[in-house]
Design an enzyme around this catalytic site. Structure first.
Site, PDB file in Angstrom:
ATOM      1  N   LYS A 179       0.820  -1.211   0.000  1.00  0.00           N
ATOM      2  CA  LYS A 179       0.000   0.000   0.000  1.00  0.00           C
ATOM      3  C   LYS A 179       0.862   1.273   0.000  1.00  0.00           C
ATOM      4  O   LYS A 179       2.071   1.205   0.213  1.00  0.00           O
ATOM      5  CB  LYS A 179      -0.929   0.002   1.236  1.00  0.00           C
TER       6      LYS A 179
HETATM    7  C1  LIG Z   1      -9.708  -2.667  -1.793  1.00  0.00           C
HETATM    8  C2  LIG Z   1      -9.185  -3.408  -0.597  1.00  0.00           C
HETATM    9  N1  LIG Z   1     -10.012  -3.701   0.399  1.00  0.00           N
HETATM   10  C3  LIG Z   1      -9.591  -4.349   1.507  1.00  0.00           C
HETATM   11  C4  LIG Z   1      -8.286  -4.758   1.651  1.00  0.00           C
HETATM   12  C5  LIG Z   1      -7.899  -5.546   2.858  1.00  0.00           C
HETATM   13  O1  LIG Z   1      -6.808  -5.051   3.528  1.00  0.00           O
HETATM   14  P1  LIG Z   1      -5.807  -6.037   4.332  1.00  0.00           P
HETATM   15  O2  LIG Z   1      -5.055  -6.821   3.313  1.00  0.00           O
HETATM   16  O3  LIG Z   1      -4.937  -5.094   5.098  1.00  0.00           O
HETATM   17  O4  LIG Z   1      -6.642  -6.879   5.201  1.00  0.00           O
HETATM   18  C6  LIG Z   1      -7.372  -4.451   0.633  1.00  0.00           C
HETATM   19  C7  LIG Z   1      -5.952  -4.809   0.756  1.00  0.00           C
HETATM   20  O5  LIG Z   1      -5.414  -5.700   0.243  1.00  0.00           O
HETATM   21  C8  LIG Z   1      -7.836  -3.793  -0.536  1.00  0.00           C
HETATM   22  O6  LIG Z   1      -7.003  -3.527  -1.531  1.00  0.00           O
END
Ligand SMILES: Cc1ncc(COP(=O)(O)O)c(C=O)c1O
Length: 361
Positions: A179
């Site tokens: 990210k």
């Molecule tokens: C659009 C979106 N929603 C939710 C997530 C979930 O985040 P995490 O991987 O930190 O749980 C991500 C990340 O990969 C994402 O890109």
């Protein structure tokens, strides 16, 4: 090799982590509070609640609004699975809307068509770092009395009409290593609503308001101070690294424009796109298939990725749940999108190499 993503970790982060380790307070301590305050200030919200992933942020946000069994939440069909799954976790049903062909973000009119008496919330996903059409989505939410839970997991610092993503409703961010800023794993919920902030804090720690007195069902979704210390350093660099991403994206678009069958990303109106991803469409008019282009770029030392090869309703899980939607733009995008490196560590030579490699192919 030019990777598709590279976290910007330097001595600041290493020293900050060392200081936390030496302090002896490793989880849910002062650093977490400091990070929450800094992130709320950055997003322009009154409160921020740190958690251990973007998925946890979304899950807790939906739960904090009292959404569950029998409710529906409308979100995008073209997103990472966590957006829809966070709704499923609560017992509510994710209702999937199609995306705009050019911005890859959910079509407001398609959301409107899917509102039923059971709809409780809209979850716009600011995909690739570009905010959705929040003016129309907010108007729709007001007209129908719906909650907004923003999936801003890819949109740290993005803006719509000068207002930060994550400050329109209850915002959810991810700090996964790819990210725009990272804490290793981590997430954040942002809100102006004191009740939601309080409820989110309770759900984060086993539903307790006071230590060992549990009022509601909760989880262990706490952030460590180690992660928060990294997050504070990363937040300090975010504006600069977002500007580098925007500049890199501008360079790529200028140079890739006009290549037959390759469509550079388009910006919606009134947005600051922070280019978590620089995603092109590789159409049938391009010299090779999308997947062939990927292979050829890899041979030339260029990492790319397909976000995402299958829309949510076509995933085996959602097929098994009986989803039979036909959402043509999401399905088409899954076959055409290709994300190219855009991260802030790229040199001018790296960018030139990417452009030349595509031109040669
Ligand atoms: C659009 C979106 N929603 C939710 C997530 C979930 O985040 P995490 O991987 O930190 O749980 C991500 C990340 O990969 C994402 O890109």
């Amino acid at each position: 090799m030019i990777p598709i993503a590279r976290p910007l970790i330097g001595d600041d982060e290493i020293n900050a982590v060392t200081a936390v380790l030496k302090s002896g307070i490793l989880a849910q301590g002062k650093k977490v509070e400091e990070f929450e305050e800094a992130f709320a200030r950055f997003t322009g919200t009154k409160y921020a609640v740190a958690v251990n992933s973007g998925t946890a942020a979304l899950h807790i946000a939906v739960l904090s609004h009292g959404i569950g069994q029998g409710d529906q939440v409308i979100t995008s069909a073209f997103t990472f699975i966590a957006s829809a799954n966070s709704i499923l976790f609560t017992g509510a049903r994710p209702v999937l809307a199609d995306i705009e062909e050019d911005t890859f973000n959910v079509v407001p009119d398609n959301i409107a068509e899917k509102i039923t008496p059971r709809t409780k919330a809209i979850m716009p996903v600011h995909l690739y770092g570009q905010p959705c059409d929040m003016k129309r989505i907010m108007k729709m939410a007001q007209e129908h009395g719906l909650i907004i839970v923003e999936d801003a997991c890819q949109a740290h610092g993005a803006e719509y009409e000068g207002k930060k993503a994550g400050s329109f409703g209850t915002g959810c961010f991810s700090f996964y290593p790819t990210k725009n800023m990272t804490t290793g794993e981590g997430g954040m919920i942002t809100t102006d609503d004191e009740y939601i902030a309080r409820k989110a804090r309770m759900i984060r720690t086993h539903g307790q308001k006071e230590r060992y007195f549990h009022e509601i069902l909760g989880y262990n979704h706490r952030m460590t101070d180690i992660a928060a210390a990294i997050g504070l350093c990363q937040l300090g660099k975010l504006e600069d690294s977002n500007n580098k991403r925007i500049k890199n994206a501008g360079f790529l678009t200028e140079r890739l424009n006009g290549i037959k069958g390759l469509v550079p990303p388009r910006l919606g109106s009134n947005v600051k796109h922070v280019f978590h991803q620089y995603t092109v469409r590789v159409t049938q008019d391009f010299a090779t298939s999308r997947d062939e282009l990927r292979k050829k770029l890899l041979d030339k030392g260029i990492g790319t990725e397909v976000y995402y090869p299958l829309p949510v309703h076509r995933q085996a899980l959602y097929q098994s749940l009986g989803y039979t939607d036909h959402l043509p733009n999401s399905e088409k995008a899954a076959g055409e999108v290709l994300s190219l490196p855009v991260h802030p560590s790229l040199t001018k030579e790296d960018l030139e190499h990417v452009v030349r490699a595509i031109q040669d192919i």
